[in-house]
Design a protein around this motif. Structure first.
Motif, PDB file in Angstrom:
ATOM      1  N   MET A   4       1.045  -1.210  -0.164  1.00 55.59           N
ATOM      2  CA  MET A   4       0.032   0.131   0.135  1.00 55.59           C
ATOM      3  C   MET A   4       0.910   1.291  -0.078  1.00 55.59           C
ATOM      4  SD  MET A   4      -3.387   0.477   2.465  1.00 55.59           S
ATOM      5  CE  MET A   4      -2.781   1.186   3.806  1.00 55.59           C
ATOM      6  N   THR A   5       0.898   2.102  -1.105  1.00 54.40           N
ATOM      7  CA  THR A   5       1.616   3.464  -1.012  1.00 54.40           C
ATOM      8  C   THR A   5       0.976   4.312  -0.089  1.00 54.40           C
ATOM      9  OG1 THR A   5       0.122   4.502  -2.425  1.00 54.40           O
ATOM     10  CG2 THR A   5       2.120   3.054  -3.519  1.00 54.40           C
ATOM     11  N   SER A   6       1.776   5.411   0.351  1.00 58.49           N
ATOM     12  CA  SER A   6       1.358   6.428   1.246  1.00 58.49           C
ATOM     13  C   SER A   6       0.109   7.018   0.802  1.00 58.49           C
ATOM     14  CB  SER A   6       2.338   7.408   1.530  1.00 58.49           C
ATOM     15  OG  SER A   6       2.715   7.933   0.320  1.00 58.49           O
ATOM     16  N   GLU A   7       0.028   7.273  -0.664  1.00 65.17           N
ATOM     17  CA  GLU A   7      -1.083   8.046  -1.121  1.00 65.17           C
ATOM     18  C   GLU A   7      -2.503   7.259  -0.801  1.00 65.17           C
ATOM     19  OE1 GLU A   7      -1.794   9.864  -5.246  1.00 65.17           O
ATOM     20  OE2 GLU A   7       0.238   9.903  -4.694  1.00 65.17           O
ATOM     21  N   THR A   8      -2.495   5.711  -0.941  1.00 65.30           N
ATOM     22  CA  THR A   8      -3.659   5.070  -0.575  1.00 65.30           C
ATOM     23  C   THR A   8      -4.007   5.128   0.671  1.00 65.30           C
ATOM     24  OG1 THR A   8      -2.354   3.570  -2.258  1.00 65.30           O
ATOM     25  CG2 THR A   8      -4.677   3.095  -1.220  1.00 65.30           C
ATOM     26  N   ALA A   9      -3.076   5.193   1.490  1.00 65.77           N
ATOM     27  CA  ALA A   9      -3.201   5.070   3.049  1.00 65.77           C
ATOM     28  C   ALA A   9      -3.698   6.367   3.611  1.00 65.77           C
ATOM     29  CB  ALA A   9      -1.913   5.015   3.965  1.00 65.77           C
ATOM     30  N   LEU A  10      -3.381   7.534   2.914  1.00 69.90           N
ATOM     31  CA  LEU A  10      -3.834   8.814   3.229  1.00 69.90           C
ATOM     32  C   LEU A  10      -5.222   8.869   2.650  1.00 69.90           C
ATOM     33  CD1 LEU A  10      -0.880  11.168   2.602  1.00 69.90           C
ATOM     34  CD2 LEU A  10      -2.208  10.824   4.645  1.00 69.90           C
ATOM     35  N   PHE A  11      -5.506   8.316   1.487  1.00 69.68           N
ATOM     36  CA  PHE A  11      -6.933   8.346   0.961  1.00 69.68           C
ATOM     37  C   PHE A  11      -8.066   7.838   2.155  1.00 69.68           C
ATOM     38  CE2 PHE A  11     -10.141   6.075  -1.072  1.00 69.68           C
ATOM     39  CZ  PHE A  11     -10.935   7.145  -1.796  1.00 69.68           C
ATOM     40  N   TYR A  12      -7.378   6.541   2.453  1.00 66.62           N
ATOM     41  CA  TYR A  12      -8.540   6.219   3.546  1.00 66.62           C
ATOM     42  C   TYR A  12      -8.515   6.602   4.813  1.00 66.62           C
ATOM     43  CZ  TYR A  12      -9.161   1.794   0.480  1.00 66.62           C
ATOM     44  OH  TYR A  12      -9.241   1.178  -0.555  1.00 66.62           O
ATOM     45  N   LEU A  13      -7.491   7.267   5.258  1.00 65.37           N
ATOM     46  CA  LEU A  13      -7.561   8.120   6.379  1.00 65.37           C
ATOM     47  C   LEU A  13      -8.406   9.469   6.158  1.00 65.37           C
ATOM     48  CD1 LEU A  13      -6.021   8.607   9.038  1.00 65.37           C
ATOM     49  CD2 LEU A  13      -4.648  10.154   7.958  1.00 65.37           C
ATOM     50  N   PHE A  14      -8.199   9.840   5.148  1.00 68.50           N
ATOM     51  CA  PHE A  14      -9.108  11.101   5.046  1.00 68.50           C
ATOM     52  C   PHE A  14     -10.501  10.665   4.690  1.00 68.50           C
ATOM     53  CE2 PHE A  14      -5.362  13.681   3.562  1.00 68.50           C
ATOM     54  CZ  PHE A  14      -5.339  14.461   5.004  1.00 68.50           C
ATOM     55  N   GLY A  15     -10.793   9.700   3.644  1.00 71.62           N
ATOM     56  CA  GLY A  15     -11.935   9.038   3.587  1.00 71.62           C
ATOM     57  C   GLY A  15     -12.710   8.695   4.973  1.00 71.62           C
ATOM     58  N   ALA A  16     -12.008   7.885   5.740  1.00 69.10           N
ATOM     59  CA  ALA A  16     -12.643   7.674   6.984  1.00 69.10           C
ATOM     60  C   ALA A  16     -13.005   8.629   7.954  1.00 69.10           C
ATOM     61  CB  ALA A  16     -11.746   6.608   7.909  1.00 69.10           C
ATOM     62  N   MET A  17     -12.170   9.639   8.103  1.00 75.37           N
ATOM     63  CA  MET A  17     -12.480  10.964   8.653  1.00 75.37           C
ATOM     64  C   MET A  17     -13.536  11.792   8.238  1.00 75.37           C
ATOM     65  SD  MET A  17      -9.089  13.105   9.595  1.00 75.37           S
ATOM     66  CE  MET A  17      -9.845  14.737   9.533  1.00 75.37           C
ATOM     67  N   ALA A  18     -13.849  11.918   6.864  1.00 80.51           N
ATOM     68  CA  ALA A  18     -14.865  12.490   6.288  1.00 80.51           C
ATOM     69  C   ALA A  18     -16.287  11.806   6.583  1.00 80.51           C
ATOM     70  CB  ALA A  18     -14.811  12.490   4.754  1.00 80.51           C
ATOM     71  N   VAL A  19     -16.041  10.236   6.403  1.00 82.35           N
ATOM     72  CA  VAL A  19     -17.403   9.736   6.636  1.00 82.35           C
ATOM     73  C   VAL A  19     -17.710   9.785   8.131  1.00 82.35           C
ATOM     74  CG1 VAL A  19     -18.349   7.342   6.892  1.00 82.35           C
ATOM     75  CG2 VAL A  19     -17.037   8.133   4.874  1.00 82.35           C
ATOM     76  N   VAL A  20     -17.041   9.407   9.126  1.00 80.74           N
ATOM     77  CA  VAL A  20     -17.277   9.360  10.504  1.00 80.74           C
ATOM     78  C   VAL A  20     -17.722  11.095  10.897  1.00 80.74           C
ATOM     79  CG1 VAL A  20     -16.123   9.333  12.768  1.00 80.74           C
ATOM     80  CG2 VAL A  20     -15.548   7.729  11.003  1.00 80.74           C
ATOM     81  N   ALA A  21     -16.973  11.785  10.601  1.00 80.22           N
ATOM     82  CA  ALA A  21     -17.483  13.242  11.031  1.00 80.22           C
ATOM     83  C   ALA A  21     -18.898  13.585  10.469  1.00 80.22           C
ATOM     84  CB  ALA A  21     -16.430  14.322  10.518  1.00 80.22           C
ATOM     85  N   SER A  22     -18.919  13.187   9.341  1.00 83.28           N
ATOM     86  CA  SER A  22     -20.462  13.368   8.586  1.00 83.28           C
ATOM     87  C   SER A  22     -21.501  12.775   9.523  1.00 83.28           C
ATOM     88  CB  SER A  22     -20.580  12.948   7.304  1.00 83.28           C
ATOM     89  OG  SER A  22     -19.305  13.547   6.528  1.00 83.28           O
ATOM     90  N   LEU A  23     -21.066  11.439   9.654  1.00 82.92           N
ATOM     91  CA  LEU A  23     -22.131  10.776  10.550  1.00 82.92           C
ATOM     92  C   LEU A  23     -22.341  11.418  12.015  1.00 82.92           C
ATOM     93  CD1 LEU A  23     -21.560   7.280   9.824  1.00 82.92           C
ATOM     94  CD2 LEU A  23     -23.361   8.418   9.141  1.00 82.92           C
ATOM     95  N   LEU A  24     -21.392  11.893  12.641  1.00 89.10           N
ATOM     96  CA  LEU A  24     -21.384  12.479  13.967  1.00 89.10           C
ATOM     97  C   LEU A  24     -21.933  13.796  13.936  1.00 89.10           C
ATOM     98  CD1 LEU A  24     -17.651  11.767  15.690  1.00 89.10           C
ATOM     99  CD2 LEU A  24     -20.230  10.903  16.090  1.00 89.10           C
ATOM    100  N   VAL A  25     -22.142  14.404  12.744  1.00 89.12           N
ATOM    101  CA  VAL A  25     -22.843  15.562  12.423  1.00 89.12           C
ATOM    102  C   VAL A  25     -24.438  15.547  12.934  1.00 89.12           C
ATOM    103  CG1 VAL A  25     -23.628  17.614  10.924  1.00 89.12           C
ATOM    104  CG2 VAL A  25     -21.447  16.686  10.873  1.00 89.12           C
ATOM    105  N   ILE A  26     -24.752  14.569  12.479  1.00 83.81           N
ATOM    106  CA  ILE A  26     -26.260  14.334  12.690  1.00 83.81           C
ATOM    107  C   ILE A  26     -26.514  13.617  13.994  1.00 83.81           C
ATOM    108  CG2 ILE A  26     -27.194  14.361  10.241  1.00 83.81           C
ATOM    109  CD1 ILE A  26     -26.980  11.180  10.169  1.00 83.81           C
ATOM    110  N   ALA A  27     -25.265  13.094  14.756  1.00 85.22           N
ATOM    111  CA  ALA A  27     -25.638  12.363  15.835  1.00 85.22           C
ATOM    112  C   ALA A  27     -25.521  13.569  17.217  1.00 85.22           C
ATOM    113  CB  ALA A  27     -24.672  11.386  16.110  1.00 85.22           C
ATOM    114  N   GLN A  28     -25.251  14.736  16.806  1.00 87.76           N
ATOM    115  CA  GLN A  28     -25.156  15.635  17.952  1.00 87.76           C
ATOM    116  C   GLN A  28     -26.350  16.061  18.565  1.00 87.76           C
ATOM    117  OE1 GLN A  28     -22.391  16.005  19.459  1.00 87.76           O
ATOM    118  NE2 GLN A  28     -21.488  14.427  17.790  1.00 87.76           N
ATOM    119  N   ARG A  29     -26.463  16.553  19.975  1.00 88.45           N
ATOM    120  CA  ARG A  29     -27.609  17.292  20.247  1.00 88.45           C
ATOM    121  C   ARG A  29     -27.396  18.810  20.027  1.00 88.45           C
ATOM    122  NH1 ARG A  29     -31.862  16.335  22.222  1.00 88.45           N
ATOM    123  NH2 ARG A  29     -32.730  14.306  22.439  1.00 88.45           N
ATOM    124  N   ASN A  30     -26.113  19.202  20.095  1.00 88.09           N
ATOM    125  CA  ASN A  30     -25.660  20.563  20.128  1.00 88.09           C
ATOM    126  C   ASN A  30     -25.388  20.996  18.782  1.00 88.09           C
ATOM    127  OD1 ASN A  30     -24.515  23.072  20.767  1.00 88.09           O
ATOM    128  ND2 ASN A  30     -23.704  22.326  22.650  1.00 88.09           N
TER     129      ASN A  30
END
Lengths: 49, 350
Positions: free
Chosen positions: A1-27
């Protein structure tokens, strides 16, 4: 796995998790901050293009 | 291609780069301390009093005493405050302030008198869109202020931070347009290129600084810069008489120190960027290129003096005057300036 692929998965996971958490907040302020995090991860993906 | 030999040859440059990064970081920390002393002394001068003079010779150790006092104070947090964001806000402010300086060049390429085989740029990161980066990070710092005001859960803090965000958003437009007129002139977004465009002189006397072709742009940049960094006469976010201390009312000890630090480092960054964009960066007469950073320091100091001078000369505007000035005076001027510059470049090949 190249560093570019690793970074892609890292950023991708961050984007998905953060977007899911956006709708899970009360505040709405936390939602906005998570949305910004999600945008940040997306901009990381754009840099990788 | 990647190879170990190649990596081995990179090591001196890598070490130099790390040293440079740390150097810039600690110099910025230092500059905040020096600025506090400088500001108090200049203020005292303008008001015909002595200023700090008890700690150390001529009060030179006053910033050290201030830092020690701030570190040993108690860290207070209102019970109603949001714990996470309350802690995060000063970190965002300070981090954004430090990050902006990373793309600012402060000297010509140097080998440190032959110490390095390849010349090293006196700049932490040579980004080819440096101006855009500075602009982006400058708008990041508003998050720190807004979060500080909201998470403190206090009226004064909230009002201060609302004012701060309104003010920073309004003045960022003129700030960006003033930058854009320089970009049009230099035909580049890289600060190093912009500075190198200003080398040399016209008619053997006048340095080829963009200040002389963009006097209006420089004025707009400085005014918007003062408003961006929330300094007097545009210091509404922390107007003492109306808002106690504005967005950092509830902060104490080190987290207050972080806001303080961020404010002073932002001033230094705005001055450094103004020097690079309008005052020819490290180019100047009498000194060889390798000592250009002395010119850079002198120019930044001059702009910082102007900042302090303004603060102690002008009274604070009223809030509606500020908005009126930002939207109806500064913004149209900046637009006209940009259009005129673009027309000049297009038709007269400036």
């Amino acid at each position: 796995m190249t560093s570019e692929t690793a970074l892609f998965y890292l950023f991708g996971a961050m984007a998905v998790v953060a977007s899911l958490l956006v709708i899970a907040q009360r505040n709405p302020i936390y939602s906005v901050l998570l949305l910004i995090t999600s945008f940040g991860a997306l901009s990381g993906l754009y840099v990788l293009l | 291609m990647f190879s170990w030999l190649h990596l081995y040859r990179m090591i001196p440059l890598l070490i130099a780069q790390i040293v440079l990064t740390l150097f810039v970081f600690f110099m910025l920390l230092n500059s905040a301390a020096v600025m506090v002393y400088f500001e108090r002394k200049v203020a005292a001068m303008l008001q015909q009093r002595l200023g700090p003079y008890l700690v150390g010779p001529r009060g030179l150790l006053q910033p050290v005493a201030d830092v020690i006092k701030l570190m040993f104070k108690e860290e207070l947090r209102p019970r109603a405050a949001d714990p996470l964001l309350f802690a995060l806000a000063p970190i965002i402010s300070a981090a954004a302030a430090f990050a902006a300086f990373a793309v600012v060049p402060f000297g010509a390429e140097t080998t440190f008198f032959g110490l390095l085989s390849d010349p090293l740029r006196l700049q932490v990161a040579d980004v080819n869109v440096a101006v855009l980066v500075i602009f982006a990070i400058a708008s990041m710092s508003v998050y720190g202020i807004v979060l500080a005001g909201w998470s403190s859960n206090s009226k004064y803090s909230l009002l201060g931070s609302l004012r701060a965000s309104a003010q920073m958003i309004s003045y960022e437009l003129s700030y960006g347009l003033a930058l854009a007129s320089v970009l049009v002139m230099a035909n580049s977004l890289s600060l190093t290129d912009i500075v190198n465009r200003q080398a040399g002189v016209w008619f053997h006397v006048i340095p080829r600084w963009f200040l002389f072709v963009q006097p209006l742009g420089f004025l707009i940049y400085l005014t918007a810069g003062i408003a961006e960094t929330n300094r007097a006469p545009f210091d509404f976010p922390e107007a003492e008489q109306e808002l106690v201390a504005g967005y950092h009312t509830e902060y104490s000890s080190m987290s207050f120190a972080m806001f303080f630090l961020a404010e002073y480092i932002n001033m230094v960054t705005v001055s450094a960027v103004a020097t690079d964009l309008f005052l020819g960066g490290w180019h100047g007469p009498f000194l060889p290129e390798s000592l250009g950073w002395i010119w850079f320091l002198l120019k930044v100091t001059a702009i910082l003096f102007f900042y302090v001078w303004m603060r102690w000369t002008l009274p604070r505007y009223r809030y509606d005057q500020l908005m009126h000035f930002g939207w109806r005076v500064l913004l149209p001027l900046a637009v006209v300036n940009l259009l005129a510059t673009a027309a000049g470049v297009l038709y007269f090949d400036l």
